[in-house]
Write a protein that holds these residues in place. Structure first.
Motif: not given
Length: 332
Positions: A48-50, A54-55, A128-131
């Protein structure tokens, strides 16, 4: 008299260890099966973070036939280890706790609960912060290209992305165990709060080197891991000082109890000596009374008249000899 606490033979210890490990492995397999059933949802949570950066019109690829399968297996095993960790720690504690003293159990119990909580905190920080920040940094190298060049676009592989995410989560999770490790070392007397404070500048350098080795080669991930390590190091110094104060207070209480026992022993000895002195004085008084009775008896015996004693016979004999000598002199 035999003690109530009987020591277990080595075979019983090994049997108990085997049973504890059996329950832990069984819990791991059960959670692995459950996690593999929901593996697509778990992998979607990790991606999910990526996906947010990316969209929705982007994709991930795999170049080997078995890549996705083994990736799902790794995801399931990773999630099963995390979910079954409380069971493993509980079985380990149940095996070790009977051999510890009460104060040792009370000392280790908070760290048993703090270990998974700190690991979860480290994983949450990186997720939640670094990725999001790191993925934005890496995607900034994409280019649309032009008339004289080709477009540069990310085609992330499934296996490589999972390996990177697991590396980051484990790096942050293990780094968050620093307060637990240093506090236990302080309780054992291996390190002190003053020694940790003196080596603060070395700890800062080591934190950045550690972050550079474990994180991807970007400034965001390295700083994002090094700063929490430094903060946790300062927290470890505070916890080490608290541990030293508690240990000093416990030692002072134990010394006070030992001093109280010594004073009670001295008082008991004084009481025994006093009773012995009183008994000796009473015996001495009885001996004096007996000696006085003997003296009075001898005095009374000496004052009584003794007519038939040898001394009076010698006196009469000497007087008679003197009269005979006078008569002989007169006859001459």
């Amino acid at each position: 008299m035999q003690s109530d606490d009987k020591q277990m033979p080595i075979m019983e210890h090994l049997i108990e260890l085997r049973n504890r490990l059996t329950w832990a492995v069984l819990a791991l397999f059960i959670t692995f099966g459950i996690c593999y059933y929901f593996v697509e949802d778990i992998y979607g949570f990790l991606v999910k973070p990526l996906a947010d950066v990316m969209g929705p019109d982007r994709r991930m690829i795999y170049t080997a036939l078995t890549e996705v399968f083994f990736t799902y297996v790794k995801v399931s095993f990773f999630a099963a280890c995390f979910v079954s960790a409380p069971v493993f720690l509980g079985q380990l504690w149940a095996f070790v706790a009977p051999g510890l003293y009460k104060n040792e159990r009370s000392a280790f119990m908070p760290f048993l609960f703090a270990t998974p909580i700190l690991f979860l905190a480290g994983g949450a920080l990186v997720y939640y912060l670094i990725m999001p920040l790191a993925w934005k940094f890496f995607l900034s190298f994409e280019s649309a290209g032009g008339a004289s060049g080709l477009a540069i676009q990310l085609e992330a592989k499934v296996g490589e992305y999972l390996a990177l995410v697991m590396k980051l989560i484990f790096a942050f999770g293990l780094s968050f165990q620093l307060p637990v490790l240093l506090t236990l070392m302080a309780r054992a007397g291996i390190v002190t709060a003053s020694s940790l404070a003196k080596r603060r500048k070395y700890a800062v350098v080591i934190a950045f080197v550690f972050a550079a080795v474990l994180t991807p080669p970007d400034l965001i991930s390295q700083v994002g891991l090094a700063i929490p390590i430094i903060i946790l190091y300062e927290i470890s110094i505070l916890m080490a000082r608290m541990s030293e104060r508690k240990r000093a207070q416990r030692e002072a209480d134990e010394d006070a109890e030992l001093d109280g026992d010594d004073e009670d022993t001295d008082h008991n000895k004084d009481d025994v000596d006093t009773q012995s002195s009183a008994a000796a004085a009473a015996d001495y008084g009885d001996d004096d009374g007996k000696a006085d009775d003997k003296t009075d008896f001898k005095a009374l015996a000496g004052s009584a008249p003794k007519s038939d004693t040898p001394s009076s016979s010698r006196s009469l004999g000497s007087a008679k000899g003197d009269d005979d000598e006078d008569d002989f002199n007169s006859a001459r």
